[in-house]
Design an enzyme around this catalytic site. Structure first.
Site, mmCIF file in Angstrom:
data_model
loop_
_atom_site.group_PDB
_atom_site.id
_atom_site.type_symbol
_atom_site.label_atom_id
_atom_site.label_comp_id
_atom_site.label_asym_id
_atom_site.label_seq_id
_atom_site.Cartn_x
_atom_site.Cartn_y
_atom_site.Cartn_z
ATOM 1 N N ASN A 14 6.603 42.162 -0.293
ATOM 2 C CA ASN A 14 6.026 41.624 -0.192
ATOM 3 C C ASN A 14 5.191 42.597 0.607
ATOM 4 O OD1 ASN A 14 4.944 39.339 -1.464
ATOM 5 N ND2 ASN A 14 7.696 38.774 -0.625
ATOM 6 N N LEU A 94 7.830 28.949 13.671
ATOM 7 C CA LEU A 94 7.929 29.149 14.473
ATOM 8 C C LEU A 94 7.019 27.688 15.473
ATOM 9 C CD1 LEU A 94 5.547 32.172 14.205
ATOM 10 C CD2 LEU A 94 7.660 31.885 15.774
ATOM 11 N N HIS A 110 5.132 31.384 -0.642
ATOM 12 C CA HIS A 110 6.624 30.787 -0.749
ATOM 13 C C HIS A 110 7.343 31.207 -2.737
ATOM 14 C CE1 HIS A 110 9.162 27.656 -0.679
ATOM 15 N NE2 HIS A 110 9.010 26.859 -1.967
HETATM 16 C C1 GAR Z 1 10.347 36.565 -1.160
HETATM 17 O O1 GAR Z 1 10.215 36.069 -2.105
HETATM 18 C C2 GAR Z 1 9.373 35.642 -0.532
HETATM 19 O O2 GAR Z 1 8.549 34.477 -0.984
HETATM 20 C C3 GAR Z 1 10.615 34.248 0.271
HETATM 21 O O3 GAR Z 1 11.735 35.307 1.094
HETATM 22 C C4 GAR Z 1 11.789 36.657 -0.008
HETATM 23 C C5 GAR Z 1 11.355 37.837 1.171
HETATM 24 O O4 GAR Z 1 11.715 39.257 0.102
HETATM 25 N N1 GAR Z 1 9.910 33.160 1.538
HETATM 26 C C6 GAR Z 1 10.567 32.178 1.391
HETATM 27 O O5 GAR Z 1 11.647 31.690 0.493
HETATM 28 C C7 GAR Z 1 9.700 31.654 3.022
HETATM 29 N N2 GAR Z 1 9.950 30.356 2.361
HETATM 30 P P1 GAR Z 1 10.934 40.537 0.881
HETATM 31 O O6 GAR Z 1 10.955 39.851 1.973
HETATM 32 O O7 GAR Z 1 11.384 41.016 0.311
HETATM 33 O O8 GAR Z 1 9.089 40.038 0.779
#
Ligand code: GAR
Length: 208
Positions: A14, A94, A110
């Site tokens: 992301n 946090l 999310h």
């Molecule tokens: C992503 O799918 C993000 O939406 C999720 O973790 C992944 C991180 O991927 N976040 C959550 O679940 C937060 N509750 P990345 O490090 O490749 O961006």
């Protein structure tokens, strides 16, 4: 130009989507000025380095509790003069002292359509495992403002993604990232930086 500080904990796809959007001019009115990781050695830090973006590691394991860790994050955000804080795969909850200091200035991506499959314990692959267990036919991603309620802040953007019969959590995760997360996160960041987001009674309105 608004200073965008991105919080990460892992691979940082992301973050990469934000960097790519910035490079191609999709993010207007803001610039990623710092990446902060809750873990050392994660690939997100490499991504920042490859694009000459300043990074800092504030490791969760170096702090005895959430409150002390949150204070360390808060002073880093203040030092970086953050106008917007983006949780991009940031896996640490946090203390509300951070949220209170940056009201409606922190957003999170999310990997589900909130209010489904969200809240404490729903992160990363877990979210997709639960979606498959439930047999939903549509899932997706949500970008929302961060408040004291885990995954409960005002929703900025959402995008739906189809679930297929043969999906595994990994396959579904990849589709949700490609079709939803990597698109709506840069869009939401740009809308914020262009001052196009207005929150009234916990509802986000997007100005024309
Ligand atoms: C992503 O799918 C993000 O939406 C999720 O973790 C992944 C991180 O991927 N976040 C959550 O679940 C937060 N509750 P990345 O490090 O490749 O961006």
């Amino acid at each position: 130009m608004k200073n965008i500080v991105v919080l990460v904990s892992g691979g940082g796809t992301n973050l990469q989507a934000l960097i790519d959007a910035q490079d191609s001019g999709i993010i207007k009115g803001g610039k990623i000025t710092c990446v902060i990781s809750s873990k050392p050695g994660v690939y997100a830090l490499e991504r920042a380095k490859n694009h000459n973006i300043k990074s800092r590691v504030i490791a969760r394991k170096d702090y005895p509790d959430v409150e002390e860790y949150s204070r360390a994050i808060l002073s880093a955000l203040d030092e970086e003069k953050a106008d917007l804080v983006v949780y991009a795969g940031f896996m640490t909850i946090l203390d509300e002292l951070v949220v209170r200091a940056y009201p409606y200035k922190m957003m999170n991506v999310h990997p589900a359509l909130i209010p489904s499959f969200c809240g404490k314990g729903y992160y990363g692959l877990r979210v997709h495992e639960e979606a498959l267990k439930k047999g939903v036919k549509l899932t997706g991603a949500t970008v929302h403002f961060v408040t004291e309620v885990c995954d409960g802040g005002p929703i900025i953007l959402q995008k739906a993604v189809e679930v297929k019969n043969e999906d595994t959590p990994e396959i579904l995760q990849k589709r949700v990232m490609e079709q939803a997360e990597w698109k709506i996160l840069p869009q939401a960041v740009s809308l914020f930086c262009e001052d196009k987001l207005e929150v009234r009674d916990e509802i986000v309105y997007i100005k024309d």
